[in-house]
Design a protein around this motif. Structure first.
Motif, short mmCIF file in Angstrom:
data_model
loop_
_atom_site.label_atom_id
_atom_site.label_comp_id
_atom_site.label_asym_id
_atom_site.label_seq_id
_atom_site.Cartn_x
_atom_site.Cartn_y
_atom_site.Cartn_z
N ALA B 2 0.81 -1.17 0.10
CA ALA B 2 0.18 0.04 0.15
C ALA B 2 0.90 1.45 -0.05
CB ALA B 2 -1.00 0.05 1.25
N GLY B 27 -2.63 0.59 -4.75
CA GLY B 27 -2.18 -0.76 -4.29
C GLY B 27 -3.42 -1.24 -3.34
N PHE B 28 -4.43 -0.31 -3.15
CA PHE B 28 -5.50 -0.61 -2.16
C PHE B 28 -6.56 0.52 -2.47
CE2 PHE B 28 -5.22 2.39 1.32
CZ PHE B 28 -4.32 3.33 0.96
N GLN B 29 -7.81 0.14 -2.04
CA GLN B 29 -8.86 1.03 -2.23
C GLN B 29 -9.07 1.70 -0.72
OE1 GLN B 29 -12.09 -0.93 -4.53
NE2 GLN B 29 -11.40 0.16 -6.09
N THR B 31 -11.08 3.47 2.21
CA THR B 31 -12.44 3.59 2.50
C THR B 31 -12.52 4.66 3.09
OG1 THR B 31 -11.96 2.49 4.65
CG2 THR B 31 -12.90 1.15 2.82
N SER B 75 -9.95 5.68 -4.69
CA SER B 75 -8.22 5.81 -4.83
C SER B 75 -7.66 7.34 -4.74
CB SER B 75 -8.00 4.96 -6.01
OG SER B 75 -8.06 3.77 -5.95
N LEU B 98 -7.80 1.88 4.91
CA LEU B 98 -8.40 0.77 4.56
C LEU B 98 -9.16 0.08 5.52
CD1 LEU B 98 -8.68 -1.44 2.47
CD2 LEU B 98 -6.79 -2.69 3.09
#
Lengths: 115, 117
Positions: B2, B27-29, B31, B75, B98
């Motif tokens: 991430a 590398g991640f979404q 929240t 993102s 995340l």
């Protein structure tokens, strides 16, 4: 309101000596989440340690800390300082209030390790 | 892994002008995305928190009129400092989380350093 106190603005140590950076906090919530972030110059602050469990030692990369809810403390320790440990260290509290998942930071402690 | 990128890393603007800064999670979404400001000799102070499917929530002393934030997807987030003055200088950090739990790690970008002339 919630707050985090880091008493020392600057800690200067000789390499090899033990490290202890103080962190105390105040919160109205019984379920406090505490964090230590390390911030090297021109880099992103990076999570070093986290804990929400009372009286349980948490360790990472040679550093350790134990959350003591009775004294509202989460001091950062290391048995032997290295030159590469020189950085800014922030203690932070997760606020579970109406503001949601925000972090409340202490003022930060600059750790300077000398040869 | 991430990562969180911020652009620009440094910027200078004239007093009374505005500048926009961006934050991208790779590398991640995320929240939730939080914007912090570190003024000289101070710690990081939360400006606003943007959570998926919720309105952007500003902290006391910070307003949408002064710091409008756009969070079009999981993102990317951008924030503008409108009518910047000397007291707006500092390091602006973006933190992307995340997961919605308090224990979820918040990944930070390197920050955008704003100088106001």
């Amino acid at each position: 309101g919630d707050s985090v106190t880091q008493k020392e603005g600057l800690v200067t140590l000789t390499e090899g000596l033990p490290v202890m950076l103080n962190c105390t906090y105040q919160t109205i919530y019984s379920n406090a989440f505490l964090f230590w972030y390390v911030h090297y110059l021109n880099e992103s602050p990076r999570l070093l340690l986290k804990s929400s469990t009372d009286n349980k030692r948490t360790e990472h990369q040679g550093f350790h800390a134990t959350l003591h809810k009775s004294s509202s403390s989460f001091h950062l320790q290391k048995s032997s300082a290295q030159l590469s440990d020189s950085a800014l260290y922030y203690c932070a509290l997760s606020d579970r209030g109406s503001s949601g998942n925000k972090l409340i930071f202490g003022i930060g402690t600059l750790l300077s390790v000398k040869p | 892994g991430a990562l969180v990128y911020q652009y620009p890393r440094r910027t200078i603007c004239k007093s009374g002008t505005s500048m926009r800064m961006e934050c991208q999670a790779v590398g991640f979404q995320a929240t939730s995305v939080a914007w912090y400001r570190q003024s000289p000799q101070k710690t990081f102070e939360l400006i606003a928190l943007s959570t998926v499917n919720s309105a952007i929530k500003y902290e006391q002393n910070f307003t949408q009129e002064k710091f409008p934030i756009s969070h079009p997807n999981l993102s990317f987030s951008s924030m503008t400092v409108l009518n910047a003055y000397l007291e707006d200088r500092g390091l602006y950090l973006c933190g992307a989380r995340l997961g919605g739990r308090d224990y979820a790690e918040q990944f930070f970008g390197p920050g955008t350093r704003l100088t106001v002339l």
